[in-house]
Design a protein around this motif. Structure first.
Motif, PDB file in Angstrom:
ATOM      1  N   GLY A  10     -25.548  75.867  62.504  1.00  0.00           N
ATOM      2  CA  GLY A  10     -25.690  76.152  63.922  1.00  0.00           C
ATOM      3  C   GLY A  10     -26.651  75.187  64.606  1.00  0.00           C
ATOM      4  N   PHE A  11     -26.768  75.291  65.920  1.00  0.00           N
ATOM      5  CA  PHE A  11     -27.653  74.434  66.697  1.00  0.00           C
ATOM      6  C   PHE A  11     -29.090  74.551  66.179  1.00  0.00           C
ATOM      7  CE2 PHE A  11     -24.165  75.073  69.722  1.00  0.00           C
ATOM      8  CZ  PHE A  11     -23.905  73.754  70.057  1.00  0.00           C
ATOM      9  N   GLY A  12     -29.700  73.403  65.905  1.00  0.00           N
ATOM     10  CA  GLY A  12     -31.083  73.378  65.457  1.00  0.00           C
ATOM     11  C   GLY A  12     -31.297  73.858  64.036  1.00  0.00           C
ATOM     12  N   GLY A  13     -30.226  74.055  63.268  1.00  0.00           N
ATOM     13  CA  GLY A  13     -30.351  74.529  61.896  1.00  0.00           C
ATOM     14  C   GLY A  13     -30.616  73.406  60.915  1.00  0.00           C
ATOM     15  N   LYS A  14     -30.584  73.759  59.645  1.00  0.00           N
ATOM     16  CA  LYS A  14     -30.849  72.796  58.583  1.00  0.00           C
ATOM     17  C   LYS A  14     -29.655  72.704  57.642  1.00  0.00           C
ATOM     18  CE  LYS A  14     -35.877  73.666  58.398  1.00  0.00           C
ATOM     19  NZ  LYS A  14     -36.325  72.417  59.008  1.00  0.00           N
ATOM     20  N   LEU A  15     -29.243  71.485  57.359  1.00  0.00           N
ATOM     21  CA  LEU A  15     -28.248  71.198  56.330  1.00  0.00           C
ATOM     22  C   LEU A  15     -28.995  70.697  55.103  1.00  0.00           C
ATOM     23  CD1 LEU A  15     -25.470  70.643  55.102  1.00  0.00           C
ATOM     24  CD2 LEU A  15     -25.425  68.483  56.372  1.00  0.00           C
ATOM     25  N   VAL A  16     -28.907  71.444  54.016  1.00  0.00           N
ATOM     26  CA  VAL A  16     -29.633  71.128  52.794  1.00  0.00           C
ATOM     27  C   VAL A  16     -28.630  70.571  51.780  1.00  0.00           C
ATOM     28  CG1 VAL A  16     -31.134  72.015  50.974  1.00  0.00           C
ATOM     29  CG2 VAL A  16     -31.254  72.983  53.290  1.00  0.00           C
ATOM     30  N   VAL A  17     -28.765  69.294  51.463  1.00  0.00           N
ATOM     31  CA  VAL A  17     -27.845  68.640  50.529  1.00  0.00           C
ATOM     32  C   VAL A  17     -28.416  68.790  49.125  1.00  0.00           C
ATOM     33  CG1 VAL A  17     -26.633  66.519  49.933  1.00  0.00           C
ATOM     34  CG2 VAL A  17     -27.157  67.021  52.334  1.00  0.00           C
ATOM     35  N   ALA A  18     -27.866  69.750  48.384  1.00  0.00           N
ATOM     36  CA  ALA A  18     -28.293  69.988  47.009  1.00  0.00           C
ATOM     37  C   ALA A  18     -27.314  69.409  46.010  1.00  0.00           C
ATOM     38  CB  ALA A  18     -28.453  71.488  46.761  1.00  0.00           C
ATOM     39  N   GLY A  19     -26.061  69.167  46.427  1.00  0.00           N
ATOM     40  CA  GLY A  19     -25.082  68.544  45.538  1.00  0.00           C
ATOM     41  C   GLY A  19     -25.500  67.128  45.181  1.00  0.00           C
ATOM     42  N   TYR A  20     -25.136  66.711  43.979  1.00  0.00           N
ATOM     43  CA  TYR A  20     -25.511  65.376  43.494  1.00  0.00           C
ATOM     44  C   TYR A  20     -24.363  64.418  43.781  1.00  0.00           C
ATOM     45  CZ  TYR A  20     -27.741  61.932  40.420  1.00  0.00           C
ATOM     46  OH  TYR A  20     -28.350  60.804  39.918  1.00  0.00           O
ATOM     47  N   HIS A  21     -24.487  63.661  44.857  1.00  0.00           N
ATOM     48  CA  HIS A  21     -23.419  62.765  45.319  1.00  0.00           C
ATOM     49  C   HIS A  21     -23.547  61.418  44.611  1.00  0.00           C
ATOM     50  CE1 HIS A  21     -21.903  65.309  48.673  1.00  0.00           C
ATOM     51  NE2 HIS A  21     -23.101  65.850  48.536  1.00  0.00           N
ATOM     52  N   GLN A  22     -22.923  61.340  43.428  1.00  0.00           N
ATOM     53  CA  GLN A  22     -23.132  60.185  42.567  1.00  0.00           C
ATOM     54  C   GLN A  22     -21.909  59.276  42.457  1.00  0.00           C
ATOM     55  OE1 GLN A  22     -23.643  61.378  38.468  1.00  0.00           O
ATOM     56  NE2 GLN A  22     -22.332  63.155  38.735  1.00  0.00           N
ATOM     57  N   ASP A  23     -20.793  59.640  43.078  1.00  0.00           N
ATOM     58  CA  ASP A  23     -19.554  58.904  42.812  1.00  0.00           C
ATOM     59  C   ASP A  23     -19.149  57.982  43.951  1.00  0.00           C
ATOM     60  OD1 ASP A  23     -18.987  60.991  44.511  1.00  0.00           O
ATOM     61  OD2 ASP A  23     -17.043  61.448  43.619  1.00  0.00           O
ATOM     62  N   GLY A  24     -20.077  57.620  44.837  1.00  0.00           N
ATOM     63  CA  GLY A  24     -19.740  56.658  45.867  1.00  0.00           C
ATOM     64  C   GLY A  24     -20.302  57.028  47.224  1.00  0.00           C
ATOM     65  N   PRO A  25     -20.078  56.184  48.244  1.00  0.00           N
ATOM     66  CA  PRO A  25     -20.597  56.448  49.590  1.00  0.00           C
ATOM     67  C   PRO A  25     -19.948  57.677  50.199  1.00  0.00           C
ATOM     68  CG  PRO A  25     -19.929  54.144  49.340  1.00  0.00           C
ATOM     69  CD  PRO A  25     -19.393  54.880  48.158  1.00  0.00           C
ATOM     70  N   ARG A  26     -20.603  58.204  51.230  1.00  0.00           N
ATOM     71  CA  ARG A  26     -20.086  59.323  51.996  1.00  0.00           C
ATOM     72  C   ARG A  26     -20.012  58.938  53.476  1.00  0.00           C
ATOM     73  NH1 ARG A  26     -18.611  60.691  47.739  1.00  0.00           N
ATOM     74  NH2 ARG A  26     -19.359  62.431  46.472  1.00  0.00           N
ATOM     75  N   GLN A  27     -19.051  59.521  54.159  1.00  0.00           N
ATOM     76  CA  GLN A  27     -18.979  59.412  55.614  1.00  0.00           C
ATOM     77  C   GLN A  27     -19.413  60.744  56.203  1.00  0.00           C
ATOM     78  OE1 GLN A  27     -14.888  58.194  56.346  1.00  0.00           O
ATOM     79  NE2 GLN A  27     -15.563  56.084  56.621  1.00  0.00           N
ATOM     80  N   VAL A  28     -20.218  60.688  57.260  1.00  0.00           N
ATOM     81  CA  VAL A  28     -20.669  61.919  57.901  1.00  0.00           C
ATOM     82  C   VAL A  28     -20.426  61.809  59.404  1.00  0.00           C
ATOM     83  CG1 VAL A  28     -22.415  62.336  56.133  1.00  0.00           C
ATOM     84  CG2 VAL A  28     -23.051  61.105  58.220  1.00  0.00           C
ATOM     85  N   SER A  29     -20.311  62.973  60.042  1.00  0.00           N
ATOM     86  CA  SER A  29     -20.094  63.024  61.489  1.00  0.00           C
ATOM     87  C   SER A  29     -21.443  62.994  62.196  1.00  0.00           C
ATOM     88  CB  SER A  29     -19.308  64.282  61.865  1.00  0.00           C
ATOM     89  OG  SER A  29     -19.171  64.350  63.270  1.00  0.00           O
ATOM     90  N   MET A  30     -21.962  61.805  62.424  1.00  0.00           N
ATOM     91  CA  MET A  30     -23.251  61.704  63.111  1.00  0.00           C
ATOM     92  C   MET A  30     -23.170  62.255  64.526  1.00  0.00           C
ATOM     93  SD  MET A  30     -25.590  60.746  61.108  1.00  0.00           S
ATOM     94  CE  MET A  30     -26.781  60.733  62.423  1.00  0.00           C
ATOM     95  N   GLN A  31     -21.998  62.127  65.159  1.00  0.00           N
ATOM     96  CA  GLN A  31     -21.850  62.676  66.513  1.00  0.00           C
ATOM     97  C   GLN A  31     -22.113  64.173  66.490  1.00  0.00           C
ATOM     98  OE1 GLN A  31     -19.264  64.836  67.687  1.00  0.00           O
ATOM     99  NE2 GLN A  31     -19.953  64.807  69.838  1.00  0.00           N
ATOM    100  N   MET A  32     -21.534  64.878  65.522  1.00  0.00           N
ATOM    101  CA  MET A  32     -21.722  66.323  65.439  1.00  0.00           C
ATOM    102  C   MET A  32     -23.162  66.657  65.055  1.00  0.00           C
ATOM    103  SD  MET A  32     -19.789  69.068  62.950  1.00  0.00           S
ATOM    104  CE  MET A  32     -20.413  68.260  61.463  1.00  0.00           C
ATOM    105  N   TRP A  33     -23.699  65.939  64.072  1.00  0.00           N
ATOM    106  CA  TRP A  33     -25.076  66.209  63.645  1.00  0.00           C
ATOM    107  C   TRP A  33     -26.049  65.978  64.797  1.00  0.00           C
ATOM    108  CZ3 TRP A  33     -25.931  63.793  58.080  1.00  0.00           C
ATOM    109  CH2 TRP A  33     -25.055  64.421  57.166  1.00  0.00           C
ATOM    110  N   ASN A  34     -25.847  64.878  65.552  1.00  0.00           N
ATOM    111  CA  ASN A  34     -26.707  64.604  66.707  1.00  0.00           C
ATOM    112  C   ASN A  34     -26.566  65.686  67.768  1.00  0.00           C
ATOM    113  OD1 ASN A  34     -26.396  60.945  66.760  1.00  0.00           O
ATOM    114  ND2 ASN A  34     -27.699  62.254  65.544  1.00  0.00           N
ATOM    115  N   TRP A  35     -25.342  66.051  68.072  1.00  0.00           N
ATOM    116  CA  TRP A  35     -25.067  67.007  69.147  1.00  0.00           C
ATOM    117  C   TRP A  35     -25.701  68.358  68.838  1.00  0.00           C
ATOM    118  CZ3 TRP A  35     -20.997  71.008  69.175  1.00  0.00           C
ATOM    119  CH2 TRP A  35     -20.880  71.633  70.418  1.00  0.00           C
ATOM    120  N   LYS A  36     -25.630  68.772  67.573  1.00  0.00           N
ATOM    121  CA  LYS A  36     -26.196  70.078  67.213  1.00  0.00           C
ATOM    122  C   LYS A  36     -27.693  70.012  66.924  1.00  0.00           C
ATOM    123  CE  LYS A  36     -23.163  71.392  63.979  1.00  0.00           C
ATOM    124  NZ  LYS A  36     -22.396  72.307  63.079  1.00  0.00           N
ATOM    125  N   GLY A  37     -28.248  68.810  66.844  1.00  0.00           N
ATOM    126  CA  GLY A  37     -29.689  68.665  66.643  1.00  0.00           C
ATOM    127  C   GLY A  37     -30.167  69.240  65.313  1.00  0.00           C
TER     128      GLY A  37
END
Length: 317
Positions: free
Chosen positions: A224-251
């Protein structure tokens, strides 16, 4: 001693090698066992930058056992103390650890397996997530780590929404305290279901505990707006794409909840030992598969393939 050696990708064998000797400030541990970590899977599959064979016992970093020798200057533990250690060659009968990188195990844990490193990870992830009473917390991925976090977040007063693809994992989440469970099968249906559960506001905290692209995408949508996304998964198999527009918009705050400071890792291990000894956490039902030292390759295959009912493999001696 006997030690598992990764000879080549997908090829593990047990060799007879010299038993290690502790140096100054170190102890030697006669190991009872070692957990198997998903981070082992990339070396097992083959990495172009790795050199094979690996060192004896290598990849094993979730060991526990009994101190059987101490090096010069060690006075915090003694021969015969049972410990969980942060050491890195524990697919073997013995390993050496720094004396300040282990935790003595209390009598309440006698005879109990204690793969301390992943238990400590759960405690540190929980601390970084900053859970508050009354919050809605979605946990994406209910395996060993997700189940422990479900229990910790529930005990902290949060309402946990557990999301996982395997039906038995959803049953497990309920047993560990989840208030709601959602099958992880349809991206947009999950989002709408979480909106319905939260009155459209989504979640104050979302913990992603899978380590793959889609669960990370889904987790971002559920914050939700102003919440926290906690990345606990171990992303070891290559790059990731993320929606910075959404992350920015929701702060939102994005927390990569992996620790590399040895002191922080050790504190997490201490907290985990206390939590298990007191009964606050019960990881025993999560140790679903056990293998001998000669079966480390089979343990890695099970960790990769995740057969029905699989949560966590232990190699025990």
């Amino acid at each position: 001693m006997n030690a598992a050696v990764l000879r080549a990708p997908g090829e593990m064998r047990v060799d007879r090698v010299a038993r290690p000797e502790p140096g100054a400030g170190e102890v030697r541990i006669k190991l009872e066992g070692c957990g198997v970590c998903a981070s082992n899977l990339e070396p097992w599959a083959g990495l172009p930058w790795m050199t094979y064979p690996t060192e004896p016992g290598g990849l094993g970093h979730e060991g526990w056992g009994v101190v059987d020798a101490v090096g010069e200057g060690v006075d915090t533990v003694a021969v015969g103390d049972r410990v969980a250690a942060l050491s890195y060659r524990s697919f073997a009968e013995y390993d050496v650890a720094k004396a300040d990188a282990l935790v003595k195990l209390p009598p309440e844990l006698n005879g109990v397996p204690v793969p301390g490193e992943p238990l400590g990870c759960a405690m540190n992830i929980f601390r970084r997530a900053d859970i508050k009473p009354g919050q809605d917390v979605a946990i994406v991925g209910i395996g060993f780590l997700g189940a422990l976090l479900t229990r910790l977040c529930t005990d902290a007063g949060a309402r946990v929404i557990a999301i996982s693809r395997r039906p038995f994992s959803l049953d497990l989440a309920r047993r560990y305290g989840a208030a709601e469970v959602i099958a992880m099968d349809d991206h947009y249906r999950i989002i709408e279901q979480v909106k319905a559960l939260t009155g459209e506001k989504l979640c104050e905290r979302v913990i992603e505990a899978v380590g793959k692209q889609w669960p990370l995408d889904l987790a971002g949508e559920l914050v939700g707006f102003g919440g926290k996304l906690v990345v606990a998964g171990y992303h070891q198999d290559g790059p990731r794409q993320v929606s910075m527009q959404m992350w920015n918009w929701k702060g939102i705050d994005v927390i990569n909840a992996h620790e590399r400071d040895p002191a922080v890792c050790l504190q997490g291990l201490r907290d985990a030992v206390d939590a298990v000894a007191s009964g606050r956490l019960d990881p025993l039902p999560l140790y679903t598969h056990r293998f001998g030292l000669a079966e480390v390759g089979d343990a890695l295959d099970a960790t990769r393939d995740r057969p029905e009912g699989f949560l966590k493999a232990l190699v025990t001696f």
